[in-house]
Design an enzyme around this catalytic site. Structure first.
Site, PDB file in Angstrom:
ATOM      1  N   TYR A  93       0.836  -1.209   0.000  1.00 26.94           N
ATOM      2  CA  TYR A  93       0.000   0.000   0.000  1.00 26.94           C
ATOM      3  C   TYR A  93       0.866   1.252   0.000  1.00 26.94           C
ATOM      4  O   TYR A  93       1.801   1.380   0.786  1.00 26.94           O
ATOM      5  CB  TYR A  93      -0.898   0.017   1.246  1.00 26.94           C
ATOM      6  CG  TYR A  93      -1.825   1.200   1.284  1.00 26.94           C
ATOM      7  CD1 TYR A  93      -2.947   1.250   0.458  1.00 26.94           C
ATOM      8  CD2 TYR A  93      -1.575   2.294   2.117  1.00 26.94           C
ATOM      9  CE1 TYR A  93      -3.802   2.348   0.465  1.00 26.94           C
ATOM     10  CE2 TYR A  93      -2.422   3.400   2.128  1.00 26.94           C
ATOM     11  CZ  TYR A  93      -3.538   3.414   1.308  1.00 26.94           C
ATOM     12  OH  TYR A  93      -4.374   4.504   1.313  1.00 26.94           O
ATOM     13  N   GLY A 102       7.176   5.383  -8.249  1.00 29.89           N
ATOM     14  CA  GLY A 102       8.132   4.281  -8.189  1.00 29.89           C
ATOM     15  C   GLY A 102       8.277   3.640  -6.811  1.00 29.89           C
ATOM     16  O   GLY A 102       9.133   2.772  -6.612  1.00 29.89           O
ATOM     17  N   TYR A 137       1.123  -4.911 -11.188  1.00 29.18           N
ATOM     18  CA  TYR A 137       1.811  -6.185 -10.986  1.00 29.18           C
ATOM     19  C   TYR A 137       2.224  -6.811 -12.319  1.00 29.18           C
ATOM     20  O   TYR A 137       3.308  -7.375 -12.436  1.00 29.18           O
ATOM     21  CB  TYR A 137       0.922  -7.153 -10.211  1.00 29.18           C
ATOM     22  CG  TYR A 137       0.752  -6.808  -8.748  1.00 29.18           C
ATOM     23  CD1 TYR A 137       1.845  -6.776  -7.890  1.00 29.18           C
ATOM     24  CD2 TYR A 137      -0.502  -6.522  -8.221  1.00 29.18           C
ATOM     25  CE1 TYR A 137       1.698  -6.472  -6.548  1.00 29.18           C
ATOM     26  CE2 TYR A 137      -0.660  -6.216  -6.878  1.00 29.18           C
ATOM     27  CZ  TYR A 137       0.436  -6.187  -6.051  1.00 29.18           C
ATOM     28  OH  TYR A 137       0.297  -5.879  -4.720  1.00 29.18           O
TER      29      TYR A 137
HETATM   30  C1  LIG Z   1      -0.737  -0.527  -6.543  1.00 29.74           C
HETATM   31  C2  LIG Z   1       0.229   0.436  -5.857  1.00 29.74           C
HETATM   32  C3  LIG Z   1       0.889  -0.260  -4.680  1.00 29.74           C
HETATM   33  C4  LIG Z   1       1.281   0.871  -6.871  1.00 29.74           C
HETATM   34  O1  LIG Z   1       2.226   1.684  -6.203  1.00 29.74           O
HETATM   35  P1  LIG Z   1       2.904   2.945  -6.923  1.00 29.74           P
HETATM   36  O2  LIG Z   1       3.956   3.452  -6.036  1.00 29.74           O
HETATM   37  O3  LIG Z   1       1.845   3.893  -7.340  1.00 29.74           O
HETATM   38  O4  LIG Z   1       3.487   2.243  -8.227  1.00 29.74           O
HETATM   39  P2  LIG Z   1       4.846   2.649  -8.992  1.00 29.74           P
HETATM   40  O5  LIG Z   1       4.901   4.130  -9.096  1.00 29.74           O
HETATM   41  O6  LIG Z   1       5.990   1.969  -8.374  1.00 29.74           O
HETATM   42  O7  LIG Z   1       4.533   2.029 -10.419  1.00 29.74           O
HETATM   43  C5  LIG Z   1       5.387   1.107 -11.096  1.00 29.74           C
HETATM   44  C6  LIG Z   1       4.882   0.991 -12.521  1.00 29.74           C
HETATM   45  O8  LIG Z   1       3.520   0.527 -12.510  1.00 29.74           O
HETATM   46  C7  LIG Z   1       2.682   1.490 -13.130  1.00 29.74           C
HETATM   47  N1  LIG Z   1       1.430   1.577 -12.389  1.00 29.74           N
HETATM   48  C8  LIG Z   1       1.284   1.890 -11.089  1.00 29.74           C
HETATM   49  N2  LIG Z   1      -0.020   1.876 -10.758  1.00 29.74           N
HETATM   50  C9  LIG Z   1      -0.688   1.551 -11.895  1.00 29.74           C
HETATM   51  C10 LIG Z   1      -2.048   1.391 -12.215  1.00 29.74           C
HETATM   52  N3  LIG Z   1      -3.006   1.567 -11.289  1.00 29.74           N
HETATM   53  N4  LIG Z   1      -2.394   1.058 -13.489  1.00 29.74           N
HETATM   54  C11 LIG Z   1      -1.451   0.889 -14.437  1.00 29.74           C
HETATM   55  N5  LIG Z   1      -0.106   1.027 -14.189  1.00 29.74           N
HETATM   56  C12 LIG Z   1       0.243   1.365 -12.941  1.00 29.74           C
HETATM   57  C13 LIG Z   1       3.428   2.803 -13.057  1.00 29.74           C
HETATM   58  O9  LIG Z   1       3.018   3.705 -14.064  1.00 29.74           O
HETATM   59  C14 LIG Z   1       4.853   2.345 -13.229  1.00 29.74           C
HETATM   60  O10 LIG Z   1       5.130   2.096 -14.592  1.00 29.74           O
HETATM   61  P3  LIG Z   1       6.569   2.514 -15.235  1.00 29.74           P
HETATM   62  O11 LIG Z   1       7.602   1.730 -14.431  1.00 29.74           O
HETATM   63  O12 LIG Z   1       6.451   2.100 -16.644  1.00 29.74           O
HETATM   64  O13 LIG Z   1       6.678   3.983 -15.018  1.00 29.74           O
HETATM   65  C15 LIG Z   1      -0.518   1.713  -5.373  1.00 29.74           C
HETATM   66  O14 LIG Z   1      -1.237   2.255  -6.451  1.00 29.74           O
HETATM   67  C16 LIG Z   1      -1.475   1.468  -4.226  1.00 29.74           C
HETATM   68  O15 LIG Z   1      -1.091   1.486  -3.059  1.00 29.74           O
HETATM   69  N6  LIG Z   1      -2.754   1.260  -4.572  1.00 29.74           N
HETATM   70  C17 LIG Z   1      -3.793   1.091  -3.565  1.00 29.74           C
HETATM   71  C18 LIG Z   1      -3.638  -0.191  -2.791  1.00 29.74           C
HETATM   72  C19 LIG Z   1      -3.504  -1.414  -3.646  1.00 29.74           C
HETATM   73  O16 LIG Z   1      -4.210  -1.609  -4.624  1.00 29.74           O
HETATM   74  N7  LIG Z   1      -2.581  -2.273  -3.228  1.00 29.74           N
HETATM   75  C20 LIG Z   1      -2.371  -3.545  -3.846  1.00 29.74           C
HETATM   76  C21 LIG Z   1      -3.277  -4.525  -3.206  1.00 29.74           C
HETATM   77  S1  LIG Z   1      -3.132  -6.117  -3.995  1.00 29.74           S
END
Ligand SMILES: CC(C)(COP(=O)(O)OP(=O)(O)OC[C@H]1O[C@@H](n2cnc3c(N)ncnc32)[C@H](O)[C@@H]1OP(=O)(O)O)[C@@H](O)C(=O)NCCC(=O)NCCS
Length: 167
Positions: A93, A102, A137
């Site tokens: 999260y 990132g 993912y």
């Molecule tokens: C999912 C989550 C953990 C991603 O974390 P984040 O710090 O925003 O992700 P990052 O910035 O590290 O992203 C890494 C890559 O994934 C991509 N990405 C991140 N979220 C994305 C999304 N919702 N849809 C599509 N691509 C996504 C980014 O653009 C990035 O791509 P790049 O490397 O080509 O630039 C965050 O959005 C979150 O906490 N969401 C709410 C809780 C959740 O869903 N947790 C997972 C439960 S299973």
């Protein structure tokens, strides 16, 4: 430090003192997942379970420049009769204001480093069907096993456990 501008962050192993902040984020994630009342755990239990002599889980946190925890990843060891020891990524999260910098990727990388150091063959996790995190993912190389396998997820909750021990 990683990131850019106001989005600088560090990722580090969680400490016992982080337990109440981690619990806050666990609760935020439960709200995000539309199950706000499902968090039954306390900060004390998180402290005892994660930071004692035989920790039940490992946890990494991301901190911003002000030292505030803005994200976390919590995992624990699991066993597969097909793959041997694996890790289960229970929670990942990032607070809404800090996403797409990132940080999530860096936290998953830390878990991958743990798996690689232990020569593990798989990291498991569940994602809700509607959660856009699926794309995140997949971008990192994960495979949606439920597309290829017919497994469904089941739980024995507390009531079932109580009944079971009486049959
Ligand atoms: C999912 C989550 C953990 C991603 O974390 P984040 O710090 O925003 O992700 P990052 O910035 O590290 O992203 C890494 C890559 O994934 C991509 N990405 C991140 N979220 C994305 C999304 N919702 N849809 C599509 N691509 C996504 C980014 O653009 C990035 O791509 P790049 O490397 O080509 O630039 C965050 O959005 C979150 O906490 N969401 C709410 C809780 C959740 O869903 N947790 C997972 C439960 S299973």
């Amino acid at each position: 430090m990683s990131g850019c501008g106001n989005n600088d962050f560090i990722v580090r192993k969680a400490k016992k003192e982080d337990a109440s902040k981690i619990l806050e984020l666990i609760k935020e994630l439960a709200v995000f997942e539309k199950c706000p009342d499902s968090v039954k755990i306390s900060a004390k239990q998180l402290e005892e379970d994660g930071f004692g002599e035989a920790p039940a889980y490992g946890c990494f946190v991301a901190e911003n420049l002000s030292g505030n925890i803005i994200g976390f990843a919590l995992y624990f060891p699991r066993y597969s009769t097909w793959y041997g020891k694996t890790l289960f990524l229970e929670d990942l999260y990032i607070k809404a204001d800090y996403r797409k910098n990132g940080i999530g990727k860096q936290l998953v990388k830390e878990i991958a480093k743990v798996a690689k150091e232990k020569s593990l063959r798989r990291i498991d996790f569940n994602v809700l069907k509607w959660n856009p995190a699926k794309q995140f993912y997949k971008k990192l190389g994960a495979v949606n096993a439920s597309e290829n396998e017919d497994f469904e997820i089941y739980h024995f909750y507390e009531d079932a456990i109580k009944s079971l021990v009486q049959i």
